[in-house]
Structures are given as C-alpha cells and as structure tokens.
Write a protein that holds these residues in place. Structure first.
Motif, mmCIF file in Angstrom:
data_model
loop_
_atom_site.group_PDB
_atom_site.id
_atom_site.type_symbol
_atom_site.label_atom_id
_atom_site.label_comp_id
_atom_site.label_asym_id
_atom_site.label_seq_id
_atom_site.Cartn_x
_atom_site.Cartn_y
_atom_site.Cartn_z
ATOM 1 N N ARG A 1 2.567 8.672 8.235
ATOM 2 C CA ARG A 1 1.464 9.540 8.658
ATOM 3 C C ARG A 1 1.840 10.408 9.848
ATOM 4 O O ARG A 1 1.500 11.597 9.904
ATOM 5 N N VAL B 1 0.834 -1.198 0.000
ATOM 6 C CA VAL B 1 0.000 0.000 0.000
ATOM 7 C C VAL B 1 0.873 1.253 0.000
ATOM 8 O O VAL B 1 0.606 2.225 -0.718
ATOM 9 N N THR B 2 1.937 1.240 0.827
ATOM 10 C CA THR B 2 2.863 2.380 0.897
ATOM 11 C C THR B 2 4.278 1.857 0.683
ATOM 12 O O THR B 2 5.005 1.616 1.647
ATOM 13 N N HIS C 1 -0.956 -3.894 13.459
ATOM 14 C CA HIS C 1 -1.831 -4.167 12.312
ATOM 15 C C HIS C 1 -2.424 -5.566 12.418
ATOM 16 O O HIS C 1 -3.622 -5.764 12.139
ATOM 17 N N HIS D 1 -0.418 -4.065 3.688
ATOM 18 C CA HIS D 1 -0.053 -2.995 4.615
ATOM 19 C C HIS D 1 1.436 -3.086 4.947
ATOM 20 O O HIS D 1 1.981 -4.158 5.190
ATOM 21 N N CYS E 1 6.762 2.627 6.188
ATOM 22 C CA CYS E 1 5.704 2.258 7.120
ATOM 23 C C CYS E 1 4.548 3.266 7.031
ATOM 24 O O CYS E 1 4.760 4.479 7.129
ATOM 25 N N GLU E 2 3.337 2.747 6.865
ATOM 26 C CA GLU E 2 2.170 3.613 6.651
ATOM 27 C C GLU E 2 1.946 4.544 7.832
ATOM 28 O O GLU E 2 1.739 5.764 7.667
ATOM 29 N N GLU E 3 1.983 4.000 9.058
ATOM 30 C CA GLU E 3 1.737 4.820 10.241
ATOM 31 C C GLU E 3 2.874 5.803 10.498
ATOM 32 O O GLU E 3 2.635 6.948 10.926
#
Length: 627
Positions: A569, A559-560, A599, A585, A564-566
C-alpha cells in the motif's frame, strides 16, 4: 636439536595434512593415519615411538579436559544410563569375550587375554568426537558417544591393571571389586574437590590471561594426584581419568558463574588450538607406529598366517560384540514402565549408529605398552591392538558418513536451531528491557535509553532474520561494517608508518578495531541460510506448552500473497514475510517495518507463521513460544 626437529616435523605435517584434508572435504583423522603409515617406512622421518607416559600423562589429560568442558552436564545426566551401560558394561563385556578368544587363539594364559581385551575395549574420545561432529550425527547420539568415550578409559585402565596383576600372581574377586570402587569413588571425589578448589580460585581472578593459565593447568592438577594415591593392600588407586572428566564437566558447567565473558572467549580459543594440535597429532602418531610394531611381531614363534588370522578375528569380534551389546542395552530397559513413559524410544537407525561408531584410538595403543615385558606373546598382542585401532578407524570411520545417508538419519536441524535461538534471545532481551523500564527509566538521558533499547532489539532481530533466505539487514550491516574496519585499519597503518604517534596508543586503537571485528565475525555466524535444508513438515507445538499454537494449525489463505499488505500500500520494501494464522494478513517482520507485530497489536491475533518459501515455523506473541 633432534627433539626440536622431531616436534617441528610432526606439527608441520599435522597442520599441512589437516589443512589439505579440510580443503578437499576429506576426514583429517583418517588421512593423517594413512600419511603416518606411509611415513613410518620413509627413512627421512624420525623414529616416533609412543610410550605410556607420553599418552597417559602428556596427551590424555588435556584431550579429556578439552572435551569435558564442552560437555553439557545436563545432557550427560539425562543420558547417564546409556553412557554407563556403554562405558562400564560394554567395556567389561568386551574384555571377557576378547580375553577368552585371544587366550584360545594364541594359547596364552587367560589373564593375558583379559589384558588385551581391556586394551581394545574402550572407543576413543578423540575419534568419536572428530568423526561424529563432522558428519552431523543426531545430538543425542553424539552426547552418548562422547559421554561413553570420556568415562570408558577409566574402566578399561582399571581392568587392565587388574589383569596385569593377575598375570604375575593371583587376584581375588574381592580385590577386583574393591579396586573398581576405589577407582570410581576416588576419581569422582578428587575431580569434585579439584573443581571446587579451582572454581573458588578462579572466581577471584580478574586477569583473563591468568585465568586461562589456571585452566591449562587444571587437567594435571586433577590427574597427577589421583594417579599418585595408592590404597595399601589393594594395589589400586583413584582414576585420574575420572578425576579429569569430572573436574572438566563441572568447571565447564559453572563457567558462566566463575568466569568473565572475556575469560571464556580466551579459554575457548586456547583449548580449541590445543585440541586441534593434539587430536590431529594423535592420529598421525598412530600411523607412525606401524613399522616398529610389525617388525617386533616378526620375532614371534607363531606363523605369519596364524598372527594375521588372529588379528582379523579380534578386530571382527570387537565390532560384533558392540553390536550384540548395544541393541539389548537400548531396548530392554524400556520394558520398565517408568523408563518407557519418560524417555523417547530411539529409532533402530540411531541404535545401529551408536553400535557401529566404536572407533578405537591412541589410548588403546598406549595401554597395550603397559603390558609387562614377560607377557606371553607380547609383540603379537601389541600388533593386535594396532590392527583393532586402525581397522576400526578405517572401516567404521569411513563407512559412518555413508551409513548416515543410507539410513536417512536426520542430523541437527539448523532451522529448528535458529528458531530456538530466536525464542531464547527474545526471552533474555525481554529480561533486559524489563530492567531498563522498571529500574533505569528516568535516571539517564533519553538518548542513552534509546541506544540501549536499540542495541538489544537489533541483536534479537538479527537472530530472527536468520530464519529467512536472503541477505538480511544485519548481514548487510556486518558486511559493510567489516569493510569500514578494513579501511580504518589501513589508515591506522598509514599513521603508524609516519612514526609520529607512540606505539602504545596505536596498539590500543588496533585492539579496539580487532575486538569489534571479532564481534562482527561471531554475529555473522549462521547468517547465510540459503544452503540449509527447507523444513516442509506440518507445524505443531511438540510440548503442548502453548494453547494458541495447538489451536492455530490450519493455514489460512493469504490476503495479499504477493507481499506485505502495508508495504504494498505504501510502496515500501519488506524483509521476511509473516502470515497471521487468524485472518491471513501478510506483514513484514520487525527487521524491516514491523507490520506483522503492528497487526498483532491492532487485532490481538496471537499466532503468526513464516510466509517464506519452505518455512513452517510459527510464533505466539502472547506466550512467546515457537512451534
């Protein structure tokens, strides 16, 4: 004074040559042999002479025991058939073939030929271990070679004694068979008895120094009684070699039960030092024998050409006989359905390496001096043993690394090792945490519980971090804490120089700093992974133990992909990225912010994959299995 000078010169040469060989990436055993050969012709070197007593009583028991306590009993049992075929079958086969050849070449009695065959038949434990481990042979190959070299000396010595008895008289087939039974059964029985008695004693020893002292005595406690027992009418005795090997393997296997952690560390360090000195001294001593052996052989009534050609013929035969034996012994048992179903078929490359790695060593040189003085052409037989020893060490020892590269035989996979280590650490840590949660929770203050949990999870995370390719938080901690310890030690030395504090107090503090530094050194082993080979093989669960790993084989699009997605962010820095095999993810591991684990807890997707370049390992949260 002469003896002291001899020992100091020998050990100084061993340490200096070994250190230089290691510095320049050379094989220390082979360099030491060359130095020994050159040194035998330099008059300033003392006249070193190997005798059977020095080797068979002084060197062989500790060397065998040091190797045996490191040998896995489980691996030894799993490879018992190939080890037995090599250590017994091949030794006897080599003895017969070489015996007939030498008898024909030198025109001597067949019994004398068999005696030399028994002398040159067993590969050496020291040579096999020193070379095989250094070049990174597959672990099963190393296990087979080490197991063979631990046991084959017993077969060879029994065969040699039988042949020597036949030189001076007649020996019946019944006596030969009974002698082998007495040697094998008696040696194993004495080894078991020694292991049982020593093990019981060491259970009750609390002092680490005393425990290690008992360990240092154990090889001779097993060897000497076996060699002193004689069975009337058979002229045979239990094998001291087998007694040492059996005692060592069993005590090594039971060491977690009968020893404390500190005792095991002390024992490992002491035996490592002893092995280093003795193993390298053995190779130097082999080379130092050349001048004496060649000078003695010149007194033979045979021509120099005949002696030279005979020595070369025996050397070639020893190498070829092993090749002829290994391939049928490897593949013929697999015609049996039960063997074929339960054992993985070795590759031809691995079988060839086992066949080629048959270096002889100091036992061959020591055993040949057991031949009686009136043995026909004894001086030539001694020279033959020396040529076989040095020839196999040089020809096979030098060529094995090249063959490993040429045949593309994979050594132990450090990536897989780290993966297995991480999974096992996770399991043992979970066992400790379960104890805290079920039996300790509520009985101690919460800060103590937090500290215990943190210590356990930090250790496990440090192992998982090794699967990455950058400096990990644990590595950073080890590096910075080591520098702190260095500064602390400097301050301690400053206080000591003032002379205002009792020395015993300073010593206790210094010991505490040393212990912590040694722990840091052990934790940092394997932290650096930048130089390891990447593993680009497709992922799978080799044992089919986890249904989630078996299903999650298709890698989803991340996804990203940038991180790391979080963390992206929230503007955080991550360590080691993980990819969810269920939805793509991308999260970071528990070493940083634990977004990968979070997750899983939110979605229930069981399998994650490393998202680091070149890594293909996977982890199942539910079954705690790797693939």
């Amino acid at each position: 004074m002469d003896t002291a000078f001899t020992l100091v010169t020998l050990l100084a040469t061993v340490v200096a040559v070994s250190a230089l060989a290691g510095k320049y990436g050379l094989s220390a055993p082979l360099v030491l042999i060359v130095v020994g050969i050159a040194g035998s012709y330099i008059s300033v070197f003392p006249d070193y002479r190997l005798t059977p007593e020095i080797v068979l009583v002084g060197l062989l028991p500790p060397l065998l025991y040091a190797a045996a306590i490191r040998t896995s009993l489980i691996d030894f049992e799993a490879n018992l058939r190939p080890i037995a075929l090599l250590s017994v079958g091949l030794v006897l086969f080599t003895t017969v073939v070489v015996g007939f050849l030498v008898s024909a070449l030198l025109d001597i009695p067949l019994a004398a030929g068999f005696a030399l065959g028994a002398v040159v038949a067993p590969p050496d434990a020291v040579a096999a271990t020193a070379i095989a481990r250094r070049i990174g042979l597959p672990r099963r190959v190393v296990t087979i070679l080490e197991g063979e070299s631990l046991v084959n000396d017993a077969t060879a010595i029994v065969t040699l004694r039988t042949s020597i008895a036949a030189i001076s008289g007649s020996v019946s087939a019944w006596q030969v068979g009974a002698g082998f039974v007495v040697s094998a059964v008696g040696g194993v029985a004495i080894g078991l008895a020694v292991a049982m008695v020593v093990g019981r004693i060491r259970r009750h020893i609390q002092d680490e120094v005393t425990d290690v002292a008992v360990s240092l005595l154990t090889p001779w406690i097993a060897y000497l009684p076996a060699e002193e027992i004689h069975v009337p009418g058979l002229d045979s005795q239990p094998s001291g070699v087998l007694a040492v090997v059996v005692a060592g393997i069993i005590l090594g296997h039971k060491s977690p039960i009968i020893q404390s952690g500190a005792s095991r560390l002390f024992e490992r360090t002491n035996w490592a030092t002893i092995s280093y000195v003795l193993e390298n001294s053995v190779f130097l001593l082999i080379g130092l024998q050349i001048r004496t052996i060649v000078d003695d052989a010149r007194g033979s009534d045979l021509s120099a050409t005949r002696i030279t050609l005979s020595c070369i013929a025996v050397l070639v035969t020893v190498i070829v006989v092993r090749m002829v034996w290994v391939f049928p012994a490897t593949y013929l048992p697999r015609l049996i359905p039960s063997v074929a179903e339960n054992e993985q078929r070795p590759t031809p490359q691995s079988a060839f390496l086992v066949a080629w790695t048959g270096m002889r060593g100091v036992v061959t040189l020591a055993a040949v001096f057991l031949l009686p003085e009136d043995t026909p052409q004894r001086e030539v037989l001694v020279l033959m043993a020396f040529v076989v020893t040095v020839g196999t060490l040089m020809i096979q020892g030098l060529s094995v690394p090249w063959l490993v590269r040429r045949l593309r035989v994979p050594g132990p996979d450090r990536h897989e090792d780290h993966l297995q280590e991480a999974a096992i650490f996770q399991a043992v840590t979970d066992a400790g945490m379960e104890y805290l949660d079920k039996e300790v929770e509520g009985t101690v203050p919460e800060p103590v519980m937090d500290r215990l949990r943190s210590r356990a999870t930090d250790r496990t995370n440090a192992v998982w971090e090794r699967l990455g390719g950058i400096e990990t938080p644990s590595a950073q901690y080890s590096r910075l804490r080591a520098e702190m310890l260095r500064r602390e030690r400097q301050e301690l030395l400053r206080i000591r120089a003032l002379g205002t504090v009792d020395q015993s107090v300073l010593t206790r503090i210094m010991n505490a700093l040393d212990v912590e530094e040694s722990i840091l050194d052990r934790l940092s082993e394997g932290e650096t992974t930048a130089d390891r080979d990447t593993d680009l093989r497709p992922t799978y669960d080799p044992n089919g133990a986890c249904e989630h790993l078996a299903v999650a084989c298709v890698v989803p699009d991340p996804v990203t992909p940038q991180g790391c997605e979080e963390c992206l962010r929230d503007g955080l820095d991550w360590v080691h990225l993980r990819l969810c095999m269920g939805c793509g993810h991308v999260g970071c591991c528990d070493s940083s912010h634990g977004h990968a684990t979070a997750h899983f807890e939110q979605t229930g997707h069981p399998v994650m994959r490393s998202f680091e370049p070149g890594e293909a390992w996977r982890w199942c949260f539910l079954d705690e299995a790797t693939g």
